[in-house]
Design a protein around this motif. Sequence first.
Motif, mmCIF file in Angstrom:
data_model
loop_
_atom_site.group_PDB
_atom_site.id
_atom_site.type_symbol
_atom_site.label_atom_id
_atom_site.label_comp_id
_atom_site.label_asym_id
_atom_site.label_seq_id
_atom_site.Cartn_x
_atom_site.Cartn_y
_atom_site.Cartn_z
ATOM 1 N N ASN A 188 6.680 1.632 0.597
ATOM 2 C CA ASN A 188 5.369 1.957 0.051
ATOM 3 C C ASN A 188 5.282 1.899 -1.537
ATOM 4 O O ASN A 188 6.011 2.437 -2.343
ATOM 5 C CB ASN A 188 5.172 3.283 0.694
ATOM 6 N N ALA A 189 4.132 1.138 -1.907
ATOM 7 C CA ALA A 189 3.719 0.952 -3.253
ATOM 8 C C ALA A 189 4.837 0.333 -4.089
ATOM 9 O O ALA A 189 4.702 0.593 -5.304
ATOM 10 C CB ALA A 189 3.340 2.639 -3.873
ATOM 11 N N LEU A 210 -4.633 6.446 3.606
ATOM 12 C CA LEU A 210 -3.332 6.969 2.854
ATOM 13 C C LEU A 210 -3.093 8.583 3.174
ATOM 14 O O LEU A 210 -4.071 9.445 3.184
ATOM 15 C CB LEU A 210 -3.574 6.733 1.286
ATOM 16 N N GLN A 239 1.460 8.010 -4.845
ATOM 17 C CA GLN A 239 2.221 6.893 -5.133
ATOM 18 C C GLN A 239 1.354 5.725 -5.872
ATOM 19 O O GLN A 239 1.766 5.294 -6.919
ATOM 20 C CB GLN A 239 2.644 6.174 -4.053
ATOM 21 N N ALA A 240 0.215 5.756 -5.518
ATOM 22 C CA ALA A 240 -0.895 5.122 -6.204
ATOM 23 C C ALA A 240 -1.234 5.234 -7.682
ATOM 24 O O ALA A 240 -1.226 4.533 -8.456
ATOM 25 C CB ALA A 240 -2.151 4.723 -5.404
ATOM 26 N N HIS A 258 0.781 -1.125 0.131
ATOM 27 C CA HIS A 258 0.038 -0.049 -0.067
ATOM 28 C C HIS A 258 0.555 1.139 -0.202
ATOM 29 O O HIS A 258 2.049 1.077 0.412
ATOM 30 C CB HIS A 258 -0.854 0.085 1.421
ATOM 31 N N GLY A 259 0.144 2.133 -0.350
ATOM 32 C CA GLY A 259 1.046 3.627 -0.299
ATOM 33 C C GLY A 259 1.287 4.128 0.923
ATOM 34 O O GLY A 259 0.727 3.518 2.055
ATOM 35 N N GLN A 260 1.887 5.115 1.259
ATOM 36 C CA GLN A 260 2.074 5.779 2.339
ATOM 37 C C GLN A 260 1.060 5.939 3.275
ATOM 38 O O GLN A 260 0.123 6.625 2.734
ATOM 39 C CB GLN A 260 3.012 6.983 2.525
ATOM 40 N N THR A 283 -5.250 1.829 -2.067
ATOM 41 C CA THR A 283 -4.139 2.094 -3.242
ATOM 42 C C THR A 283 -4.569 1.352 -4.182
ATOM 43 O O THR A 283 -4.310 1.879 -5.321
ATOM 44 C CB THR A 283 -2.900 1.214 -2.465
ATOM 45 N N THR A 311 0.866 11.778 -0.159
ATOM 46 C CA THR A 311 2.138 11.152 -0.644
ATOM 47 C C THR A 311 1.432 10.001 -1.017
ATOM 48 O O THR A 311 1.774 9.381 -2.268
ATOM 49 C CB THR A 311 3.212 10.884 0.017
ATOM 50 N N GLY A 312 0.872 9.042 -0.260
ATOM 51 C CA GLY A 312 0.469 7.659 -0.702
ATOM 52 C C GLY A 312 -0.524 7.386 -1.687
ATOM 53 O O GLY A 312 -0.420 6.709 -2.665
ATOM 54 N N GLU A 313 -1.311 8.632 -1.814
ATOM 55 C CA GLU A 313 -2.444 8.458 -2.871
ATOM 56 C C GLU A 313 -1.603 9.002 -4.311
ATOM 57 O O GLU A 313 -2.028 8.286 -5.228
ATOM 58 C CB GLU A 313 -3.351 9.674 -2.737
#
Length: 238
Positions: free
Chosen positions: A206-207, A22, A29-30, A9-11, A58, A25-27
């Motif tokens: 992540n990711a 998320l 990354q996805a 999964h993303g951050q 993600t 940043t995690g979004e």
Amino acid sequence: MGYLVLVRHGQARTFETHSDRLSPTGEEQARALGRFWAARGAVFDEVWSGTLERQRRTAEIAGESYAAHAGRWPGLRVDEALNEYDSAGMLARLAPALAARDGEFRALAETFDRLRDTPERNRHFQRMFERLVAAWLAASPAVEGVEAWAGFSARVRGALRGILQSEGRGRRVAVFTSGGVIGLAVQTALGAPERVALELNWRVRNASLTEFTFGGGRIALDSFNALPHLDAGMHTYR
């Protein structure tokens, strides 16, 4: 041969009250992963995720990004057996018991607690958590209210086995999950000692993409923890 890619999964928002989400940043990354797959003409027959919000979102964001650039994306299949180990349970139930009998762990926990609102919190949390998870792996009997290592490994292996043994030759499958699941999958494919699963877990970014080929009851590792879709500034571990 079939192709399986495990995506971490993303951050997430690790130190927030509602951590199973998320971060911005995690979004991103996805989204970057979806664009990457679309640009390379990647095609998947199945897409899976666990039920945790950070895993599911993600997968959803990557799928939306892919579809915006390349069209068809398979419907997401969700299975709670692909969820991460119970870190919240470990912190709430195992950590106090461990602190009471292990002076080194108690010192690590006290240091993290003192620095939890500083830029150093991630480093000190990692030191504490690594020792906690090692105790969880070795715990006998299991800690009440916390899924034991044996239960975690059995459910993850069962879920992956079910996916890999489904009908169809040359299937291409993407699974959005977490670092502990990915470490366990790699350890299983390599036939390595169980402790290796957790050692690998700490390295999963992540990711990231961890790829396998499978068929005829066999699974082989092709790559581990790759980030061809992210610039260095987007590399994160938690």
